[in-house]
Design a protein around this motif. Sequence first.
Motif, PDB file in Angstrom:
ATOM      1  N   PHE A   6      88.987 -14.358  15.886  1.00  0.00           N
ATOM      2  CA  PHE A   6      89.406 -15.555  16.616  1.00  0.00           C
ATOM      3  C   PHE A   6      88.229 -16.233  17.311  1.00  0.00           C
ATOM      4  N   CYS A   7      87.246 -15.467  17.759  1.00  0.00           N
ATOM      5  CA  CYS A   7      86.035 -16.084  18.307  1.00  0.00           C
ATOM      6  C   CYS A   7      85.321 -16.883  17.219  1.00  0.00           C
ATOM      7  N   LYS A   8      85.356 -16.382  15.987  1.00  0.00           N
ATOM      8  CA  LYS A   8      84.736 -17.094  14.869  1.00  0.00           C
ATOM      9  C   LYS A   8      85.507 -18.376  14.547  1.00  0.00           C
ATOM     10  N   ILE A   9      86.818 -18.374  14.735  1.00  0.00           N
ATOM     11  CA  ILE A   9      87.601 -19.607  14.557  1.00  0.00           C
ATOM     12  C   ILE A   9      87.221 -20.607  15.641  1.00  0.00           C
ATOM     13  N   VAL A  10      87.122 -20.148  16.886  1.00  0.00           N
ATOM     14  CA  VAL A  10      86.727 -21.028  17.991  1.00  0.00           C
ATOM     15  C   VAL A  10      85.366 -21.654  17.724  1.00  0.00           C
ATOM     16  N   SER A  11      84.418 -20.873  17.219  1.00  0.00           N
ATOM     17  CA  SER A  11      83.061 -21.381  16.981  1.00  0.00           C
ATOM     18  C   SER A  11      82.956 -22.236  15.728  1.00  0.00           C
ATOM     19  N   GLY A  12      83.996 -22.211  14.880  1.00  0.00           N
ATOM     20  CA  GLY A  12      83.965 -22.974  13.637  1.00  0.00           C
ATOM     21  C   GLY A  12      83.365 -22.216  12.466  1.00  0.00           C
ATOM     22  N   ASP A  13      83.009 -20.941  12.675  1.00  0.00           N
ATOM     23  CA  ASP A  13      82.434 -20.139  11.604  1.00  0.00           C
ATOM     24  C   ASP A  13      83.469 -19.687  10.580  1.00  0.00           C
ATOM     25  N   VAL A  14      84.733 -19.620  10.996  1.00  0.00           N
ATOM     26  CA  VAL A  14      85.841 -19.291  10.096  1.00  0.00           C
ATOM     27  C   VAL A  14      86.810 -20.467  10.133  1.00  0.00           C
ATOM     28  N   PRO A  15      87.182 -20.986   8.957  1.00  0.00           N
ATOM     29  CA  PRO A  15      88.086 -22.141   8.946  1.00  0.00           C
ATOM     30  C   PRO A  15      89.507 -21.756   9.350  1.00  0.00           C
ATOM     31  N   ALA A  16      90.196 -22.706   9.947  1.00  0.00           N
ATOM     32  CA  ALA A  16      91.607 -22.552  10.308  1.00  0.00           C
ATOM     33  C   ALA A  16      92.220 -23.944  10.348  1.00  0.00           C
ATOM     34  N   GLU A  17      93.526 -24.003  10.172  1.00  0.00           N
ATOM     35  CA  GLU A  17      94.224 -25.279  10.268  1.00  0.00           C
ATOM     36  C   GLU A  17      94.551 -25.536  11.744  1.00  0.00           C
ATOM     37  N   ILE A  18      93.638 -26.197  12.424  1.00  0.00           N
ATOM     38  CA  ILE A  18      93.773 -26.484  13.849  1.00  0.00           C
ATOM     39  C   ILE A  18      94.846 -27.557  14.039  1.00  0.00           C
ATOM     40  N   VAL A  19      95.785 -27.291  14.949  1.00  0.00           N
ATOM     41  CA  VAL A  19      96.829 -28.279  15.226  1.00  0.00           C
ATOM     42  C   VAL A  19      96.702 -28.891  16.620  1.00  0.00           C
ATOM     43  N   ARG A  20      95.948 -28.234  17.504  1.00  0.00           N
ATOM     44  CA  ARG A  20      95.812 -28.728  18.868  1.00  0.00           C
ATOM     45  C   ARG A  20      94.628 -28.038  19.534  1.00  0.00           C
ATOM     46  N   GLU A  21      93.947 -28.768  20.407  1.00  0.00           N
ATOM     47  CA  GLU A  21      92.860 -28.193  21.191  1.00  0.00           C
ATOM     48  C   GLU A  21      92.936 -28.722  22.610  1.00  0.00           C
ATOM     49  N   VAL A  26      92.571 -23.204  21.748  1.00  0.00           N
ATOM     50  CA  VAL A  26      92.642 -23.710  20.373  1.00  0.00           C
ATOM     51  C   VAL A  26      93.957 -23.204  19.796  1.00  0.00           C
ATOM     52  N   ALA A  27      94.672 -24.079  19.084  1.00  0.00           N
ATOM     53  CA  ALA A  27      95.933 -23.696  18.430  1.00  0.00           C
ATOM     54  C   ALA A  27      95.796 -23.955  16.937  1.00  0.00           C
ATOM     55  N   PHE A  28      96.208 -22.966  16.143  1.00  0.00           N
ATOM     56  CA  PHE A  28      96.084 -23.086  14.689  1.00  0.00           C
ATOM     57  C   PHE A  28      97.240 -22.365  14.009  1.00  0.00           C
ATOM     58  N   ARG A  29      97.506 -22.765  12.767  1.00  0.00           N
ATOM     59  CA  ARG A  29      98.605 -22.186  12.002  1.00  0.00           C
ATOM     60  C   ARG A  29      98.281 -20.746  11.600  1.00  0.00           C
ATOM     61  N   ASP A  30      99.289 -19.888  11.709  1.00  0.00           N
ATOM     62  CA  ASP A  30      99.152 -18.498  11.277  1.00  0.00           C
ATOM     63  C   ASP A  30      99.041 -18.462   9.756  1.00  0.00           C
ATOM     64  N   THR A  37     107.742 -22.792  11.692  1.00  0.00           N
ATOM     65  CA  THR A  37     106.657 -23.100  12.618  1.00  0.00           C
ATOM     66  C   THR A  37     106.114 -21.777  13.125  1.00  0.00           C
ATOM     67  N   HIS A  38     104.851 -21.519  12.860  1.00  0.00           N
ATOM     68  CA  HIS A  38     104.195 -20.309  13.377  1.00  0.00           C
ATOM     69  C   HIS A  38     102.747 -20.681  13.654  1.00  0.00           C
ATOM     70  N   VAL A  39     102.483 -20.927  14.929  1.00  0.00           N
ATOM     71  CA  VAL A  39     101.168 -21.365  15.391  1.00  0.00           C
ATOM     72  C   VAL A  39     100.671 -20.365  16.418  1.00  0.00           C
ATOM     73  N   LEU A  40      99.388 -20.061  16.369  1.00  0.00           N
ATOM     74  CA  LEU A  40      98.755 -19.194  17.361  1.00  0.00           C
ATOM     75  C   LEU A  40      97.987 -20.051  18.350  1.00  0.00           C
ATOM     76  N   VAL A  41      98.146 -19.741  19.626  1.00  0.00           N
ATOM     77  CA  VAL A  41      97.392 -20.415  20.685  1.00  0.00           C
ATOM     78  C   VAL A  41      96.500 -19.359  21.328  1.00  0.00           C
ATOM     79  N   ILE A  42      95.193 -19.636  21.336  1.00  0.00           N
ATOM     80  CA  ILE A  42      94.231 -18.667  21.862  1.00  0.00           C
ATOM     81  C   ILE A  42      93.342 -19.329  22.917  1.00  0.00           C
ATOM     82  N   PRO A  43      92.866 -18.534  23.873  1.00  0.00           N
ATOM     83  CA  PRO A  43      91.844 -19.073  24.765  1.00  0.00           C
ATOM     84  C   PRO A  43      90.506 -19.129  24.033  1.00  0.00           C
ATOM     85  N   ARG A  44      89.694 -20.101  24.373  1.00  0.00           N
ATOM     86  CA  ARG A  44      88.357 -20.175  23.780  1.00  0.00           C
ATOM     87  C   ARG A  44      87.512 -18.968  24.195  1.00  0.00           C
TER      88      ARG A  44
END
Length: 114
Positions: A6-21, A26-30, A37-44
């Motif tokens: 998830f830190c790699k998703i936050v940094s942009g090193d791993v792609p994810a379908e971001i739906v909200r920031e 950062v929130a992205f589709r599982d 609807t299944h979205v994960l919301v994580i702290p940066r």
Amino acid sequence: MTDCLFCKIVSGDVPAEIVRESAGTVAFRDINPQAPTHVLVIPREHHPTAAELAAADAGLLAEVVREAHQVAVDEGVADGGYRLVLNTGAQAGQTVFHVHAHVLGGRGLNWPPG
């Protein structure tokens, strides 16, 4: 953390379908959705569990919950109802140890799950 997915998703090193920031989240589709609807919301910031985030920064935990609700609104499931799940620890089903809230909705969600 360099090895945290998830830190790699936050940094942009791993792609994810971001739906909200937001500033802190950062929130992205599982990738393995359990509901329409299944979205994960994580702290940066990296915090392994919800309990550790609550102890370190209650305001950031509140931001995660606010953003999860806004995801539900944006996804059109807030009025009908949605589930917000924070698995804490391996026995609870947590597999990525970067706290994350699951926003689930779009169908009936019976209790207990499974």
